[in-house]
Design a protein around this motif. Structure first.
Motif, PDB file in Angstrom:
ATOM      1  N   ALA A  59       3.648  -6.871   9.290  1.00  0.00           N
ATOM      2  CA  ALA A  59       2.480  -6.414  10.049  1.00  0.00           C
ATOM      3  C   ALA A  59       2.392  -7.144  11.388  1.00  0.00           C
ATOM      4  O   ALA A  59       2.085  -6.539  12.419  1.00  0.00           O
TER       5      ALA A  59
ATOM      6  N   GLN B  68      -6.918 -11.448   9.676  1.00  0.00           N
ATOM      7  CA  GLN B  68      -5.729 -10.796  10.255  1.00  0.00           C
ATOM      8  C   GLN B  68      -5.862 -10.677  11.767  1.00  0.00           C
ATOM      9  O   GLN B  68      -4.883 -10.835  12.496  1.00  0.00           O
TER      10      GLN B  68
ATOM     11  N   HIS C  17      -2.518 -12.250   5.069  1.00  0.00           N
ATOM     12  CA  HIS C  17      -2.416 -12.196   6.543  1.00  0.00           C
ATOM     13  C   HIS C  17      -2.705 -13.585   7.128  1.00  0.00           C
ATOM     14  O   HIS C  17      -1.800 -14.257   7.577  1.00  0.00           O
TER      15      HIS C  17
ATOM     16  N   PHE D  41     -10.952  -5.674   2.937  1.00  0.00           N
ATOM     17  CA  PHE D  41     -10.510  -5.982   4.302  1.00  0.00           C
ATOM     18  C   PHE D  41     -11.717  -6.557   5.023  1.00  0.00           C
ATOM     19  O   PHE D  41     -12.681  -5.840   5.301  1.00  0.00           O
TER      20      PHE D  41
ATOM     21  N   HIS E 143      -7.856  -9.444   2.284  1.00  0.00           N
ATOM     22  CA  HIS E 143      -7.242  -9.327   3.611  1.00  0.00           C
ATOM     23  C   HIS E 143      -8.140 -10.142   4.550  1.00  0.00           C
ATOM     24  O   HIS E 143      -9.231  -9.684   4.915  1.00  0.00           O
TER      25      HIS E 143
ATOM     26  N   ILE F 276      -6.078   3.675   9.985  1.00  0.00           N
ATOM     27  CA  ILE F 276      -6.261   3.851   8.550  1.00  0.00           C
ATOM     28  C   ILE F 276      -6.903   5.208   8.252  1.00  0.00           C
ATOM     29  O   ILE F 276      -6.519   5.896   7.306  1.00  0.00           O
TER      30      ILE F 276
ATOM     31  N   TYR G  64      -4.063  -1.952  17.942  1.00  0.00           N
ATOM     32  CA  TYR G  64      -4.327  -1.466  16.575  1.00  0.00           C
ATOM     33  C   TYR G  64      -5.813  -1.164  16.418  1.00  0.00           C
ATOM     34  O   TYR G  64      -6.198  -0.143  15.855  1.00  0.00           O
TER      35      TYR G  64
ATOM     36  N   ARG H 111       2.516   7.639  10.243  1.00  0.00           N
ATOM     37  CA  ARG H 111       1.759   7.271  11.447  1.00  0.00           C
ATOM     38  C   ARG H 111       2.697   7.026  12.631  1.00  0.00           C
ATOM     39  O   ARG H 111       2.450   6.133  13.461  1.00  0.00           O
TER      40      ARG H 111
ATOM     41  N   HIS I 272       0.880  -1.184   0.000  1.00  0.00           N
ATOM     42  CA  HIS I 272       0.000   0.000   0.000  1.00  0.00           C
ATOM     43  C   HIS I 272       0.915   1.230   0.000  1.00  0.00           C
ATOM     44  O   HIS I 272       0.997   1.937   0.999  1.00  0.00           O
TER      45      HIS I 272
ATOM     46  N   TYR J 273      -6.960   4.288   0.632  1.00  0.00           N
ATOM     47  CA  TYR J 273      -6.853   5.400   1.572  1.00  0.00           C
ATOM     48  C   TYR J 273      -7.588   6.638   1.043  1.00  0.00           C
ATOM     49  O   TYR J 273      -7.404   7.734   1.571  1.00  0.00           O
TER      50      TYR J 273
ATOM     51  N   ASN K  96       2.961  -0.286   4.316  1.00  0.00           N
ATOM     52  CA  ASN K  96       1.891   0.686   4.561  1.00  0.00           C
ATOM     53  C   ASN K  96       2.285   1.515   5.776  1.00  0.00           C
ATOM     54  O   ASN K  96       3.178   1.126   6.532  1.00  0.00           O
ATOM     55  N   PRO K  97       1.629   2.657   5.969  1.00  0.00           N
ATOM     56  CA  PRO K  97       2.099   3.563   7.022  1.00  0.00           C
ATOM     57  C   PRO K  97       1.743   3.123   8.441  1.00  0.00           C
ATOM     58  O   PRO K  97       2.317   3.640   9.404  1.00  0.00           O
ATOM     59  N   GLY K  98       0.792   2.196   8.564  1.00  0.00           N
ATOM     60  CA  GLY K  98       0.323   1.865   9.902  1.00  0.00           C
ATOM     61  C   GLY K  98       0.898   0.577  10.442  1.00  0.00           C
ATOM     62  O   GLY K  98       1.653   0.561  11.404  1.00  0.00           O
ATOM     63  N   SER K  99       0.556  -0.524   9.777  1.00  0.00           N
ATOM     64  CA  SER K  99       0.880  -1.824  10.353  1.00  0.00           C
ATOM     65  C   SER K  99       2.164  -2.428   9.826  1.00  0.00           C
ATOM     66  O   SER K  99       2.615  -3.447  10.352  1.00  0.00           O
TER      67      SER K  99
ATOM     68  N   HIS L  87     -11.590  -0.994   2.279  1.00  0.00           N
ATOM     69  CA  HIS L  87     -10.477  -1.108   3.222  1.00  0.00           C
ATOM     70  C   HIS L  87     -10.905  -0.636   4.609  1.00  0.00           C
ATOM     71  O   HIS L  87     -10.477  -1.177   5.615  1.00  0.00           O
TER      72      HIS L  87
ATOM     73  N   ASP M 147       3.653  -5.874   2.668  1.00  0.00           N
ATOM     74  CA  ASP M 147       2.470  -5.138   3.159  1.00  0.00           C
ATOM     75  C   ASP M 147       2.840  -3.673   3.428  1.00  0.00           C
ATOM     76  O   ASP M 147       2.201  -3.019   4.257  1.00  0.00           O
TER      77      ASP M 147
END
Ligand code: DI6
Ligand code: FE
Length: 399
Positions: free
Chosen positions: A284, A239, A259, A208, A236, A98, A88, A75, A68, A138, A313-316, A171, A311
């Protein structure tokens, strides 16, 4: 244009590592035309200027089948919150997670998103990626999802990288649809899917499926719309909990379920029956300090092919490196280095529905990595250092 590589340790990734000692390879144009022993190079190519690989390991170019990388902001604050004890899901329910990236992504211009995505793509390239998958998810409005997908499509025009794009409007539920996920599916997810397909912006559809996102019934509705358009699906799934998303997705012929930490025996069996790839995402798991591991042994026993992806991405999962993800897959999940490398080559290609890459054989794309390594297990073994020596993309060495 043709190239000749000699004196390489070639991991063809056909039948295990498929090692060829003192191997040679010829590519013409974008494709591999011959591989074999350096001593057996056919006469017609013997006059090509040879690149002596000095015994180094040559593998297929790595394929990152789940990322992503188009997003605004970062984050790091949420990282701190989670280190101070928030989960999370708690961060997500508090409007962070997210959704904070959604706010930043909506506010960003296409040019800003592209510049940021290219910087991330450069990190992936530096770690050996030659094909990456990039998801939307996003934007969460029709216009913002299309904006993200246009950016994802532009990456390959600016870098020596193949990009496969995935629609992931399903998502998260944006604030304006809070408590109305079905309306979101009908008014944003499905219309943006139709628009993206009409504009040639997508290669697959993802969702997701989770308590904090969409139910199996909502996902099924979206997937039917995808299949009506002839698009492959992936999910997804499982997870954070076992909602039976994998049973649903595999039953509909999904390319992959990703996941899958909480998947049950029924999900594994459904994936095996459908030939669905399990995409293992240790970045993640590591970032969220999860404790429930994907059932590697059950996938192995059932013959479910396993891919490994960042994976990114800015978060996980703020990780760009496939070799680091391979290391984590081995150390955290006890995948073998062979499985990890299959997971970023042949099985990753399969997770994207691609058969023209991920192995080294005549007819395949000449997307390759030459490593400062002599044994393939070295790629999984090192932590934080990428032994990439030279990448070859479409039959041409990186400068
Ligand atoms: N699961 C994930 O790990 C990413 N998306 C998803 O559905 C996380 C995305 C994010 O936290 O920004
Ligand atoms: Fe993801």
């Amino acid at each position: 244009m043709a190239i000749l590589l000699t004196h390489a340790t070639i991991a063809t990734m056909t039948a295990g590592y498929g090692l060829i000692e003192d191997g040679a390879l010829v590519a013409e144009g974008e494709r591999i035309v011959w591989i074999g022993q350096t001593s057996d190079i056919p006469a017609q190519w013997q006059t090509l200027p040879a690149q002596n690989c000095g015994g180094r390991l040559l593998t297929p170019g790595l394929v990152d089948c789940h990322s992503h990388i188009v997003f605004g902001g970062h984050r790091a604050v949420e990282f701190e919150m989670r280190l101070n004890g928030a989960s999370y899901e708690e961060v997500a329910r508090a409007g962070g997670g997210i959704l904070s990236t959604v706010t930043a992504t909506r506010a960003a211009s296409e040019a800003e998103l592209l510049a940021a995505a290219l910087a991330r793509a450069d990190l992936m390239i530096a770690a050996g990626a030659t094909t990456i998958e990039v998801k939307s998810g996003y934007g969460l409005t029709v216009a913002d999802e299309l904006k993200m997908l246009r950016v994802a499509r532009q990456i390959a025009a600016h870098r020596r990288l193949r990009v496969v794009t995935t629609h992931l409007a399903a998502h998260a539920i944006p604030p304006e649809y809070k408590g109305r996920p079905d309306a979101y599916i009908d008014e944003v997810a499905i219309p943006s899917l139709h628009a993206a397909q009409a504009q040639g912006l997508i290669d697959a559809v993802d969702a997701f499926c989770e308590g904090i996102a969409f139910s199996p019934a909502q996902v099924a509705r979206l997937f039917r719309a995808a299949q009506d358009l002839g698009l492959p699906i992936k999910l997804h799934a499982e997870q954070l909990s076992d909602l039976k998303g994998a049973v649903l997705a595999a039953g509909m012929g999904a390319l992959s379920c990703d996941h899958v930490e909480y998947i049950g025996a029924d999900g594994v069996a459904a994936m095996a029956a459908a030939g669905t790839v399990a995409v293992i995402l240790p970045g993640a798991f590591y970032t969220l300090r999860e404790t429930r591991k994907p059932p590697i042994e059950a996938f192995r026993a059932a013959g479910v092919p396993m891919a490994v992806a960042t994976d990114f991405n800015p978060g996980s999962s703020p990780v760009a490196s496939l070799p680091l993800s391979m290391n984590m897959a081995c150390t955290l999940f006890r995948m073998t280095p062979l499985e990890a490398l299959q997971g970023t080559t042949t099985h990753a290609a399969r997770a994207l529905g691609l058969t023209d890459r991920g192995t080294i054989a005549p007819g395949q794309l000449a997307d390759l990595c030459l490593w400062d390594a002599t044994h393939p297990a070295e790629l999984s073994y090192r932590i934080g250092a990428t032994p990439l020596h030279t990448r070859i993309f479409g039959g041409r060495l990186d400068a």
